[in-house]
Design a protein around this motif. Structure first.
Motif, PDB file in Angstrom:
ATOM      1  N   ALA A  85       9.358   1.562   5.292  1.00 59.99           N
ATOM      2  CA  ALA A  85       8.305   0.608   5.479  1.00 59.99           C
ATOM      3  C   ALA A  85       7.302   0.592   4.406  1.00 59.99           C
ATOM      4  O   ALA A  85       6.933   1.792   4.153  1.00 59.99           O
ATOM      5  N   LYS A  86       6.882  -0.552   3.564  1.00 68.49           N
ATOM      6  CA  LYS A  86       5.801  -0.339   2.702  1.00 68.49           C
ATOM      7  C   LYS A  86       4.959  -1.553   2.900  1.00 68.49           C
ATOM      8  O   LYS A  86       5.352  -2.678   2.640  1.00 68.49           O
ATOM      9  N   ILE A  87       3.767  -1.528   3.557  1.00 64.47           N
ATOM     10  CA  ILE A  87       3.016  -2.308   4.195  1.00 64.47           C
ATOM     11  C   ILE A  87       1.779  -2.769   3.091  1.00 64.47           C
ATOM     12  O   ILE A  87       1.398  -1.731   2.366  1.00 64.47           O
ATOM     13  N   ALA A  88       1.593  -3.972   2.921  1.00 63.64           N
ATOM     14  CA  ALA A  88       0.452  -4.363   1.933  1.00 63.64           C
ATOM     15  C   ALA A  88      -0.644  -5.185   2.763  1.00 63.64           C
ATOM     16  O   ALA A  88      -0.083  -5.713   3.900  1.00 63.64           O
ATOM     17  N   LEU A  89      -1.760  -5.176   2.322  1.00 66.14           N
ATOM     18  CA  LEU A  89      -2.730  -6.125   2.849  1.00 66.14           C
ATOM     19  C   LEU A  89      -3.325  -7.200   2.003  1.00 66.14           C
ATOM     20  O   LEU A  89      -3.525  -6.714   0.646  1.00 66.14           O
ATOM     21  N   ILE A  90      -3.714  -8.048   2.482  1.00 65.50           N
ATOM     22  CA  ILE A  90      -4.388  -9.289   1.729  1.00 65.50           C
ATOM     23  C   ILE A  90      -5.396  -9.977   2.335  1.00 65.50           C
ATOM     24  O   ILE A  90      -5.239 -10.241   3.719  1.00 65.50           O
ATOM     25  N   GLY A 126       8.444  -4.278  -3.805  1.00 64.74           N
ATOM     26  CA  GLY A 126       9.108  -3.730  -3.034  1.00 64.74           C
ATOM     27  C   GLY A 126       8.316  -3.530  -1.319  1.00 64.74           C
ATOM     28  O   GLY A 126       8.522  -2.727  -0.872  1.00 64.74           O
ATOM     29  N   PHE A 127       7.420  -4.592  -1.054  1.00 64.15           N
ATOM     30  CA  PHE A 127       6.553  -4.411   0.120  1.00 64.15           C
ATOM     31  C   PHE A 127       7.534  -5.068   1.198  1.00 64.15           C
ATOM     32  O   PHE A 127       8.211  -6.038   0.766  1.00 64.15           O
ATOM     33  N   THR A 128       7.543  -4.539   2.318  1.00 62.46           N
ATOM     34  CA  THR A 128       8.525  -4.895   3.507  1.00 62.46           C
ATOM     35  C   THR A 128       7.692  -5.648   4.232  1.00 62.46           C
ATOM     36  O   THR A 128       8.151  -6.732   5.146  1.00 62.46           O
ATOM     37  N   ALA A 132      -7.543   0.330   7.300  1.00 59.50           N
ATOM     38  CA  ALA A 132      -6.502   0.658   6.393  1.00 59.50           C
ATOM     39  C   ALA A 132      -6.733   1.521   5.145  1.00 59.50           C
ATOM     40  O   ALA A 132      -8.063   1.275   4.751  1.00 59.50           O
ATOM     41  N   ASN A 133      -5.840   1.988   4.448  1.00 57.55           N
ATOM     42  CA  ASN A 133      -6.247   2.742   3.074  1.00 57.55           C
ATOM     43  C   ASN A 133      -6.436   1.609   2.138  1.00 57.55           C
ATOM     44  O   ASN A 133      -5.641   0.628   2.240  1.00 57.55           O
ATOM     45  N   GLN A 134      -7.462   1.590   1.514  1.00 58.00           N
ATOM     46  CA  GLN A 134      -7.623   0.506   0.541  1.00 58.00           C
ATOM     47  C   GLN A 134      -6.875   0.544  -0.605  1.00 58.00           C
ATOM     48  O   GLN A 134      -6.697  -0.457  -0.992  1.00 58.00           O
ATOM     49  N   SER A 135      -5.870   1.658  -0.810  1.00 51.92           N
ATOM     50  CA  SER A 135      -5.055   1.517  -1.759  1.00 51.92           C
ATOM     51  C   SER A 135      -3.794   0.465  -1.466  1.00 51.92           C
ATOM     52  O   SER A 135      -3.064  -0.008  -2.316  1.00 51.92           O
ATOM     53  N   THR A 136      -3.753  -0.008  -0.247  1.00 56.99           N
ATOM     54  CA  THR A 136      -2.669  -1.024   0.388  1.00 56.99           C
ATOM     55  C   THR A 136      -3.070  -2.348   0.136  1.00 56.99           C
ATOM     56  O   THR A 136      -2.501  -3.244   0.357  1.00 56.99           O
ATOM     57  N   ASP A 137      -4.551  -2.601  -0.417  1.00 58.33           N
ATOM     58  CA  ASP A 137      -4.994  -4.233  -0.564  1.00 58.33           C
ATOM     59  C   ASP A 137      -4.632  -4.462  -1.807  1.00 58.33           C
ATOM     60  O   ASP A 137      -5.044  -3.950  -2.867  1.00 58.33           O
ATOM     61  N   VAL A 138      -3.796  -5.472  -1.865  1.00 62.38           N
ATOM     62  CA  VAL A 138      -3.457  -6.125  -2.971  1.00 62.38           C
ATOM     63  C   VAL A 138      -3.934  -7.594  -3.289  1.00 62.38           C
ATOM     64  O   VAL A 138      -3.488  -8.435  -4.137  1.00 62.38           O
ATOM     65  N   SER A 139      -5.206  -7.646  -2.731  1.00 67.18           N
ATOM     66  CA  SER A 139      -5.952  -9.065  -2.941  1.00 67.18           C
ATOM     67  C   SER A 139      -6.191  -9.197  -4.240  1.00 67.18           C
ATOM     68  O   SER A 139      -5.804 -10.292  -4.938  1.00 67.18           O
TER      69      SER A 139
END
Length: 218
Positions: free
Chosen positions: A45-50, A158-160, A175-182
């Protein structure tokens, strides 16, 4: 009288209906058993936030759209502010009436104030409703295009799974801020749209410093 207006974005989910096959003759041979479907394979899993709504407004095109709607309603805003100032002035005049003022005069002034206050409320409500509708329509068009860039960005990187954490109803508590792709999506959209950033607003004029009074001569 400033009001904060928030943009509410809605995402619909597509529903695909499958038709049922029928009309197979009873004399037709029974179909061969279908091969068992392949078991799904687990992938890392590779999770991103926005923060999607905020990202839409943060794009150059989003900022331009907001400024265009604001400019459209500047005359109406000035008209409402002028009416509000008039109402306040009438109230001050009524409060300053001398004690000898007749009841008929006081009642007449009160009716005028009440009429203008109701007009002010109607005008403000109508302008707010129209402003919100125009702003939602303008940003909705930008949101559709940002959504495509957002999906493309996630696929290429490659985000799932992508979670929207911009709304108050988000269930993400931390959440870890590094996962925020906004910001990455905003940058990618600005590059593909070709819209330049709007010029910064002119700073308000600073108040002139008061000159200290001269010291009295002895």
């Amino acid at each position: 009288m400033n009001r904060t207006h928030r943009l509410v974005s809605a995402f619909g989910a597509g529903i695909v209906a499958l038709s049922t096959l029928s009309g197979i003759a009873q004399t037709a041979p029974a179909p061969a058993p279908a091969a068992a479907p392949a078991a799904p394979q687990a992938i890392p899993a590779k999770i991103a936030l926005i923060a999607f709504e905020q990202a839409v407004v943060a794009t150059n095109e989003g900022q331009r759209s907001v400024l265009e709607v604001q400019k459209k309603y500047e005359p109406k805003k000035a008209q409402i502010e002028a009416l509000g100032n008039e109402v306040e002035s009438l109230k001050k005049q009524a409060a300053a009436l001398p004690a000898t003022t007749s009841e008929d005069e006081r009642a007449s002034r009160a009716r005028v104030i009440d009429t203008k206050e109701k007009q002010l409320q109607r005008d403000a409500d109508d302008a707010t409703q129209a402003y919100n509708a125009d702003l939602q329509e303008a940003l909705g068009k930008v949101a559709q295009k940002v959504s495509g860039v957002m999906r493309d960005y996630c696929q290429k990187n490659g985000f799932t799974l992508l979670l929207d954490v911009g709304g108050q109803a988000s269930n993400v508590l931390w959440a870890n801020q590094s996962t925020d792709v906004s910001q990455a999506v905003v940058t990618a959209y600005n590059t593909t749209s070709g819209v330049t950033a709007p010029p910064p607003a002119a700073p308000a004029a600073a108040p002139r410093p008061r000159t200290a009074p001269a010291a009295p001569k002895k």
